[in-house]
Motif scaffolding. Structure first.
Motif, PDB file in Angstrom:
ATOM      1  N   ASP A  24       0.800  -1.225   0.000  1.00 43.53           N
ATOM      2  CA  ASP A  24       0.000   0.000   0.000  1.00 43.53           C
ATOM      3  C   ASP A  24       0.831   1.274   0.000  1.00 43.53           C
ATOM      4  OD1 ASP A  24      -2.371  -1.412   0.008  1.00 43.53           O
ATOM      5  OD2 ASP A  24      -2.531  -1.430   2.198  1.00 43.53           O
ATOM      6  N   GLY A  25       2.101   1.189   0.421  1.00 44.11           N
ATOM      7  CA  GLY A  25       2.927   2.387   0.504  1.00 44.11           C
ATOM      8  C   GLY A  25       2.865   3.069   1.852  1.00 44.11           C
ATOM      9  N   TYR A  26       2.159   2.456   2.811  1.00 42.92           N
ATOM     10  CA  TYR A  26       2.095   3.035   4.152  1.00 42.92           C
ATOM     11  C   TYR A  26       1.571   1.989   5.127  1.00 42.92           C
ATOM     12  CZ  TYR A  26      -2.995   3.175   4.172  1.00 42.92           C
ATOM     13  OH  TYR A  26      -4.314   2.810   4.184  1.00 42.92           O
ATOM     14  N   VAL A  27       1.816   2.218   6.413  1.00 39.81           N
ATOM     15  CA  VAL A  27       1.152   1.488   7.493  1.00 39.81           C
ATOM     16  C   VAL A  27       0.806   2.491   8.586  1.00 39.81           C
ATOM     17  CG1 VAL A  27       2.327  -0.714   7.051  1.00 39.81           C
ATOM     18  CG2 VAL A  27       3.311   0.898   8.694  1.00 39.81           C
ATOM     19  N   ARG A 125      14.043   1.413   0.115  1.00 37.69           N
ATOM     20  CA  ARG A 125      12.893   2.290   0.299  1.00 37.69           C
ATOM     21  C   ARG A 125      13.092   3.116   1.562  1.00 37.69           C
ATOM     22  NH1 ARG A 125      10.623   2.057  -4.605  1.00 37.69           N
ATOM     23  NH2 ARG A 125       9.046   3.466  -3.739  1.00 37.69           N
ATOM     24  N   SER A 126      12.806   4.409   1.455  1.00 40.18           N
ATOM     25  CA  SER A 126      12.800   5.276   2.631  1.00 40.18           C
ATOM     26  C   SER A 126      11.523   5.037   3.429  1.00 40.18           C
ATOM     27  CB  SER A 126      12.867   6.747   2.207  1.00 40.18           C
ATOM     28  OG  SER A 126      13.975   7.002   1.375  1.00 40.18           O
ATOM     29  N   ALA A 127      11.531   5.475   4.675  1.00 38.78           N
ATOM     30  CA  ALA A 127      10.338   5.386   5.534  1.00 38.78           C
ATOM     31  C   ALA A 127      10.189   6.715   6.268  1.00 38.78           C
ATOM     32  CB  ALA A 127      10.465   4.233   6.517  1.00 38.78           C
ATOM     33  N   PHE A 128       9.099   7.417   5.986  1.00 40.79           N
ATOM     34  CA  PHE A 128       8.802   8.687   6.645  1.00 40.79           C
ATOM     35  C   PHE A 128       7.785   8.413   7.752  1.00 40.79           C
ATOM     36  CE2 PHE A 128       9.931  12.185   3.363  1.00 40.79           C
ATOM     37  CZ  PHE A 128      11.122  11.543   3.068  1.00 40.79           C
ATOM     38  N   VAL A 190       1.700   7.274  11.046  1.00 42.60           N
ATOM     39  CA  VAL A 190       1.575   6.819   9.670  1.00 42.60           C
ATOM     40  C   VAL A 190       2.996   6.775   9.111  1.00 42.60           C
ATOM     41  CG1 VAL A 190       0.577   7.211   7.400  1.00 42.60           C
ATOM     42  CG2 VAL A 190      -0.644   7.982   9.444  1.00 42.60           C
ATOM     43  N   ILE A 191       3.430   5.584   8.724  1.00 42.85           N
ATOM     44  CA  ILE A 191       4.770   5.428   8.156  1.00 42.85           C
ATOM     45  C   ILE A 191       4.581   5.191   6.670  1.00 42.85           C
ATOM     46  CG2 ILE A 191       6.960   4.201   8.294  1.00 42.85           C
ATOM     47  CD1 ILE A 191       6.117   3.250  11.078  1.00 42.85           C
ATOM     48  N   TRP A 192       5.025   6.143   5.857  1.00 39.74           N
ATOM     49  CA  TRP A 192       4.770   6.029   4.426  1.00 39.74           C
ATOM     50  C   TRP A 192       6.057   6.023   3.621  1.00 39.74           C
ATOM     51  CZ3 TRP A 192       2.508  11.046   6.086  1.00 39.74           C
ATOM     52  CH2 TRP A 192       3.259  12.154   5.725  1.00 39.74           C
ATOM     53  N   PRO A 194       7.996   7.619   0.654  1.00 39.08           N
ATOM     54  CA  PRO A 194       7.905   8.967   0.082  1.00 39.08           C
ATOM     55  C   PRO A 194       7.410   9.002  -1.355  1.00 39.08           C
ATOM     56  CG  PRO A 194      10.198   8.292   0.342  1.00 39.08           C
ATOM     57  CD  PRO A 194       9.365   7.295   1.083  1.00 39.08           C
ATOM     58  N   ALA A 195       7.401   7.854  -2.040  1.00 37.13           N
ATOM     59  CA  ALA A 195       6.901   7.821  -3.413  1.00 37.13           C
ATOM     60  C   ALA A 195       5.385   7.753  -3.483  1.00 37.13           C
ATOM     61  CB  ALA A 195       7.501   6.638  -4.171  1.00 37.13           C
ATOM     62  N   VAL A 196       4.694   7.477  -2.371  1.00 35.63           N
ATOM     63  CA  VAL A 196       3.242   7.366  -2.411  1.00 35.63           C
ATOM     64  C   VAL A 196       2.635   8.773  -2.434  1.00 35.63           C
ATOM     65  CG1 VAL A 196       2.696   7.356   0.075  1.00 35.63           C
ATOM     66  CG2 VAL A 196       1.332   5.974  -1.500  1.00 35.63           C
ATOM     67  N   ALA A 197       1.663   9.003  -3.318  1.00 38.88           N
ATOM     68  CA  ALA A 197       1.023  10.316  -3.404  1.00 38.88           C
ATOM     69  C   ALA A 197       0.120  10.528  -2.194  1.00 38.88           C
ATOM     70  CB  ALA A 197       0.221  10.420  -4.699  1.00 38.88           C
ATOM     71  N   HIS A 198       0.189  11.715  -1.597  1.00 34.98           N
ATOM     72  CA  HIS A 198      -0.616  12.001  -0.416  1.00 34.98           C
ATOM     73  C   HIS A 198      -0.969  13.485  -0.361  1.00 34.98           C
ATOM     74  CE1 HIS A 198       3.667  12.279   0.670  1.00 34.98           C
ATOM     75  NE2 HIS A 198       3.329  13.170   1.585  1.00 34.98           N
ATOM     76  N   TYR A 199      -1.898  13.807   0.506  1.00 35.07           N
ATOM     77  CA  TYR A 199      -2.518  15.127   0.522  1.00 35.07           C
ATOM     78  C   TYR A 199      -3.112  15.348   1.905  1.00 35.07           C
ATOM     79  CZ  TYR A 199      -6.804  18.014  -0.228  1.00 35.07           C
ATOM     80  OH  TYR A 199      -7.819  18.915  -0.125  1.00 35.07           O
ATOM     81  N   SER A 200      -3.146  16.595   2.370  1.00 40.21           N
ATOM     82  CA  SER A 200      -3.894  16.886   3.599  1.00 40.21           C
ATOM     83  C   SER A 200      -4.798  18.087   3.363  1.00 40.21           C
ATOM     84  CB  SER A 200      -2.957  17.123   4.791  1.00 40.21           C
ATOM     85  OG  SER A 200      -2.155  18.264   4.612  1.00 40.21           O
ATOM     86  N   SER A 201      -6.033  17.948   3.806  1.00 40.65           N
ATOM     87  CA  SER A 201      -7.047  18.977   3.587  1.00 40.65           C
ATOM     88  C   SER A 201      -6.844  20.138   4.557  1.00 40.65           C
ATOM     89  CB  SER A 201      -8.435  18.362   3.757  1.00 40.65           C
ATOM     90  OG  SER A 201      -8.558  17.770   5.037  1.00 40.65           O
ATOM     91  N   PRO A 202      -7.528  21.254   4.324  1.00 43.84           N
ATOM     92  CA  PRO A 202      -7.391  22.398   5.239  1.00 43.84           C
ATOM     93  C   PRO A 202      -7.846  22.055   6.655  1.00 43.84           C
ATOM     94  CG  PRO A 202      -8.460  23.076   3.192  1.00 43.84           C
ATOM     95  CD  PRO A 202      -8.395  21.575   3.171  1.00 43.84           C
TER      96      PRO A 202
END
Length: 366
Positions: A24-27, A125-128, A190-192, A194-202
């Protein structure tokens, strides 16, 4: 082109977590307890002038030029994350650390984006590790994070210059469709990838949303970043943690630091395209691409109810640590038969990426 997990070392010691991360690109998992969260909030307040944070919009301290302040943050967060990192990750080390604040207001969103490549992602793979210090959720409407699961599996190159992986305004289209909104309790992580696309709303609440983030890489991986030139060439810049403290990320996005050791590459990869993000979400049954693209027709059913994604933390299970094995070369694909996927059409766009970067070159530096 997709990345091949079989030639990459593992990220997590727990096989279940590692499998979920690669898929999934994250856990999402527990990280800090209530006392640790309170301590991080208190130490954040003690670091310096609080007026430069939380007053408006979105701000990460990696955007600042205050080197002394950023060293304090790096040392503080590296120490705080270390015990759990040693338990969970397979010999990863930090190279970047930041407090992030999202103040109340419409201008506090973070556009849909990928993070940069900082290592050779065809081998590692990096882990953020992103850990809010308050509860974040769709119900609270305080700027929760949305992830386009699986988008990390495409082989992309992201960085500064013409490689900036950000799509202003596009994330809002997918906010309640293809992207998974993660409800994250204070102290959970959330450990993702960095290649996974992500977004945070206002952040539409009346309180600030403080977060800590620690970026980590395998100890043996060579740290770097990439810069796309207007002529289509790519510069690979050798890096270490000091470079990311001495220079702000906006400065690195604009140019290669003077005196930095670098190599010019011929590489036609780039960030994800919008089509690739949509098709990846469609492949998982999360979105009808016609709703995003405005197509007259779609081969994805629109009358199918999609169950909400369960985004609760994954509790690591007891396990015996297996020996680490790393493949020395690409997997043997001589017997493989190509299987068409919803991403096949958008992958063709990579053939013209170099030309697009040339056209975008001047605007990327403005």
């Amino acid at each position: 082109m997709t990345t091949d997990p079989s030639v990459q070392r593992r990220v997590f010691k727990d096989p279940a977590l590692d499998e979920a991360f690669h898929a999934d690109g994250y856990v999402l998992m527990p990280w800090f307890g209530p006392d640790e969260v309170a301590d991080l909030l208190e130490r954040f307040a003690q670091l310096g002038d609080p007026d430069r944070f939380g007053k408006e919009g979105f701000l990460a301290d990696v955007e600042l030029d205050d080197v002394a302040y950023k060293w304090k943050v790096f040392e503080l967060l590296s120490e705080a994350y270390a015990p759990k990192m040693q338990q969970v990750l397979d010999d990863y080390v930090p190279f970047l650390a930041t407090y992030i604040t999202k103040a109340p207001g419409a201008d506090s969103d973070m556009s849909l984006h990928q993070d940069w490549n900082f290592i050779d992602e065809r081998r590692f793979r990096s882990a953020f590790i992103w850990t809010p210090l308050v509860d974040t959720s769709a119900a609270l409407d305080n700027g929760p994070i949305y992830i386009a699961a699986g988008t990390h599996q495409l082989d992309t190159l992201r960085g500064g210059g013409t490689l900036l992986p950000i799509w202003d305004g596009f994330g809002g289209v997918l906010e309640h469709a293809g992207l998974r909104c993660l409800d994250v309790a204070a102290g959970d992580a959330v450990i993702w990838d960095p290649a996974v696309a992500h977004y945070s709303s206002p952040n539409r609440s009346d309180q600030g949303r403080p977060v800590t983030l620690l970026a980590t890489v395998p100890r043996e991986a060579d740290l770097c970043f990439f810069f796309g030139e207007a002529d289509g060439k790519v510069t690979r810049v050798e890096a270490d943690a000091e470079l990311f403290i001495e220079h702000s990320m906006p400065a690195l996005a604009q140019g290669v630091p003077e005196g930095a050791r670098s190599t010019v590459l011929q590489d036609d990869r780039g960030p994800l395209t919008e089509d690739e993000i949509v098709d990846c979400c469609a492949a998982r049954g999360l979105i009808d691409p016609a709703l995003v693209r405005g197509d007259e027709a779609s081969d994805v059913a629109t009358d199918v109810d999609v169950e909400p994604v369960e985004s609760g933390p994954i509790e690591p299970e007891p396990f015996e640590e297996p020996p680490l094995t790393v493949s020395e070369g690409p997997a043997d694909t001589s017997e493989a038969t190509p299987t068409p996927t919803p991403m096949a059409r958008s992958l063709a766009t990579r053939a013209v990426r170099k030309a697009k970067r040339v056209l975008r070159g001047s605007s990327a530096r403005s």
